[in-house]
Design a protein around this motif. Structure first.
Motif, PDB file in Angstrom:
ATOM      1  N   THR A   1       0.960  -1.309   0.084  1.00  0.00           N
ATOM      2  CA  THR A   1      -0.109   0.099  -0.014  1.00  0.00           C
ATOM      3  C   THR A   1       0.872   1.309  -0.137  1.00  0.00           C
ATOM      4  N   VAL A   2       1.952   1.125   0.613  1.00  0.00           N
ATOM      5  CA  VAL A   2       3.021   2.403   0.507  1.00  0.00           C
ATOM      6  C   VAL A   2       3.576   2.562  -0.851  1.00  0.00           C
ATOM      7  N   ILE A   3       4.041   1.627  -1.590  1.00  0.00           N
ATOM      8  CA  ILE A   3       4.561   1.688  -2.886  1.00  0.00           C
ATOM      9  C   ILE A   3       3.500   1.869  -3.875  1.00  0.00           C
ATOM     10  N   ARG A   4       2.281   1.385  -3.601  1.00  0.00           N
ATOM     11  CA  ARG A   4       1.173   1.335  -4.906  1.00  0.00           C
ATOM     12  C   ARG A   4       1.065   2.745  -5.551  1.00  0.00           C
ATOM     13  N   PRO A   5       1.260   3.880  -4.972  1.00  0.00           N
ATOM     14  CA  PRO A   5       1.376   5.251  -5.759  1.00  0.00           C
ATOM     15  C   PRO A   5       2.207   5.463  -6.726  1.00  0.00           C
ATOM     16  N   PHE A   6       3.543   4.585  -6.474  1.00  0.00           N
ATOM     17  CA  PHE A   6       4.538   4.823  -7.536  1.00  0.00           C
ATOM     18  C   PHE A   6       4.602   3.669  -8.649  1.00  0.00           C
ATOM     19  N   LEU A   7       3.477   2.926  -8.547  1.00  0.00           N
ATOM     20  CA  LEU A   7       3.164   1.849  -9.838  1.00  0.00           C
ATOM     21  C   LEU A   7       2.270   2.509 -10.784  1.00  0.00           C
ATOM     22  N   LYS A   8       2.722   2.383 -12.051  1.00  0.00           N
ATOM     23  CA  LYS A   8       1.844   2.389 -13.154  1.00  0.00           C
ATOM     24  C   LYS A   8       0.572   1.620 -13.221  1.00  0.00           C
ATOM     25  N   ASP A   9      -0.357   1.812 -13.797  1.00  0.00           N
ATOM     26  CA  ASP A   9      -1.626   1.476 -13.910  1.00  0.00           C
ATOM     27  C   ASP A   9      -1.536   0.031 -14.443  1.00  0.00           C
ATOM     28  N   LYS A  10      -0.530  -0.180 -15.762  1.00  0.00           N
ATOM     29  CA  LYS A  10      -0.077  -1.123 -16.032  1.00  0.00           C
ATOM     30  C   LYS A  10       0.507  -2.444 -15.287  1.00  0.00           C
ATOM     31  N   THR A  11       1.392  -1.754 -14.491  1.00  0.00           N
ATOM     32  CA  THR A  11       2.231  -2.528 -13.478  1.00  0.00           C
ATOM     33  C   THR A  11       1.232  -3.009 -12.303  1.00  0.00           C
ATOM     34  N   ARG A  12       0.315  -2.282 -12.006  1.00  0.00           N
ATOM     35  CA  ARG A  12      -0.747  -2.716 -10.888  1.00  0.00           C
ATOM     36  C   ARG A  12      -1.349  -3.774 -11.361  1.00  0.00           C
ATOM     37  N   LYS A  13      -2.075  -3.884 -12.660  1.00  0.00           N
ATOM     38  CA  LYS A  13      -2.886  -4.793 -13.091  1.00  0.00           C
ATOM     39  C   LYS A  13      -2.243  -6.255 -13.434  1.00  0.00           C
ATOM     40  N   ARG A  14      -0.703  -6.137 -13.147  1.00  0.00           N
ATOM     41  CA  ARG A  14      -0.189  -7.285 -13.502  1.00  0.00           C
ATOM     42  C   ARG A  14       0.621  -7.946 -12.330  1.00  0.00           C
ATOM     43  N   ILE A  15       0.293  -7.236 -11.129  1.00  0.00           N
ATOM     44  CA  ILE A  15       0.739  -7.828  -9.763  1.00  0.00           C
ATOM     45  C   ILE A  15      -0.493  -8.684  -9.272  1.00  0.00           C
TER      46      ILE A  15
END
Length: 333
Positions: A212-226
């Motif tokens: 949750t801390v690092i989530r703001p630094f992730l691109k939408d594309k990256t989030r969808k692939r986690i």
């Protein structure tokens, strides 16, 4: 097919054409258009600009010239901003060698069904008395530099599996937000690799908290692939067939030998003894953290992105802050 595509199988060549919009007839023109943008960033030392090198950035960004150049610029800018990380970036460097021998990273011999190379990290193997998180990041970046030379992997990409089994709260306390951000910037924003999926298995609650801390630094594309699998290895096996996974991940292969990839990179130097004191990195790590923490306040937790305009490059900060609750990200789409 040009000589730059000579390393691709017919299947991968077709994949590059369909998925990445790679066109053999315009390949040299595409490369030159990216190279012509270098003049817009006189503040960066572009230490390598040959055709084969630029091509990997075009493939990583599906032949979008602007995005490929932005990635190329960030690749060198990241190295300029973190000079200590890239000093003696060799497998024989004591800290990198220790990390490699403990499986940071591990690399499976078999590819997945899409031709992607699978990297595995067994987090509990991190011996914090022998090497730092920076050493692990350096070992991963060095490994990717080696593997990305393969044009097949430039097109097909990578999968990352992190097994958090037996990873203690004490170990997790060393994963500061600034260090995690350093890793994100190095892997997500500054390296020409296509990551098809990042899989967490057996993650404890405090890894969710770190996410949750690092989530703001992730691109939408990256989030969808986690994908957060927890202890449900069946959901992992729906995406990566157990026939190619080691037994630790519920697979049909033997237990993973942590020294496999290290032997590949180190060759005869694998068995040579080296003395290493992680305190040698203490000062540089503290400097890195101090610089990064300046940007870790709630008001400044934004990801910088470069925008190329004719003759100038601006860097507006933009990121959408998402306040939604943490949800399992497993998707079979």
């Amino acid at each position: 097919m040009t000589h730059l595509q000579a390393g691709l199988s017919p299947e991968t060549l077709e994949k590059a054409k369909v998925e990445l919009k790679e066109n053999s007839e315009t390949l040299h023109q595409d490369i030159q258009e990216v190279r012509d943008m270098i003049i817009t960033r006189p503040d960066i030392g572009f230490l390598r600009t040959d055709d084969a090198f630029i091509l990997r950035f075009l493939r990583a960004r599906k032949f979008n010239h602007f995005e490929a150049f932005r990635l190329l610029a960030q690749y060198f800018e990241y190295r300029q901003q973190n000079l200590d990380m890239f000093k003696n970036l060799k497998a024989t460097d004591p800290g990198i060698k220790q990390a490699l021998k403990d499986g940071f990273p591990g690399v499976l011999s078999n590819l997945d069904k899409y031709g992607r190379k699978i990297l595995v990290l067994f987090a509990a193997n991190w011996d914090q008395s022998r090497y730092t998180f920076v050493d692990i990041l350096r070992a991963i970046l060095l490994s990717l530099e080696s593997m990305i030379e393969d044009p097949e992997l430039q097109v097909n990409g990578f999968i990352l599996i992190i097994d958090w089994s037996n990873f203690t709260f004490k170990q997790a306390s060393k994963l500061t937000p600034s260090m995690l951000r350093l890793a994100i910037e190095g892997l997500q924003d500054s390296f020409p690799a296509r990551f098809g999926g990042i899989h967490f298995v057996n993650q404890p609650w405090y890894i969710h908290a770190l996410y949750t801390v690092i989530r703001p630094f992730l691109k939408d594309k990256t989030r969808k692939r986690i994908f957060m699998h927890g202890n449900n290895l069946n959901s992992l096996h729906q995406l990566i067939h157990p026939e190619i996974l080691p037994s630790e991940l519920g697979g049909m292969m033997p237990p993973y030998d942590m020294g496999t990839w290290a032997r590949t990179l180190l060759d005869h130097a694998y068995d040579e003894e080296t003395d290493y004191c992680p305190e040698s990195y203490t000062l540089s790590v503290q400097d890195l953290e101090r610089d990064l923490e300046k940007n870790m306040s709630p008001k400044t937790m934004k990801r910088s992105q470069s925008v190329v305009e004719p003759g100038v490059l601006k860097r507006p900060d933009k990121v959408k802050r998402e306040e939604d609750n943490m949800q399992p990200l497993l998707s079979l789409d």
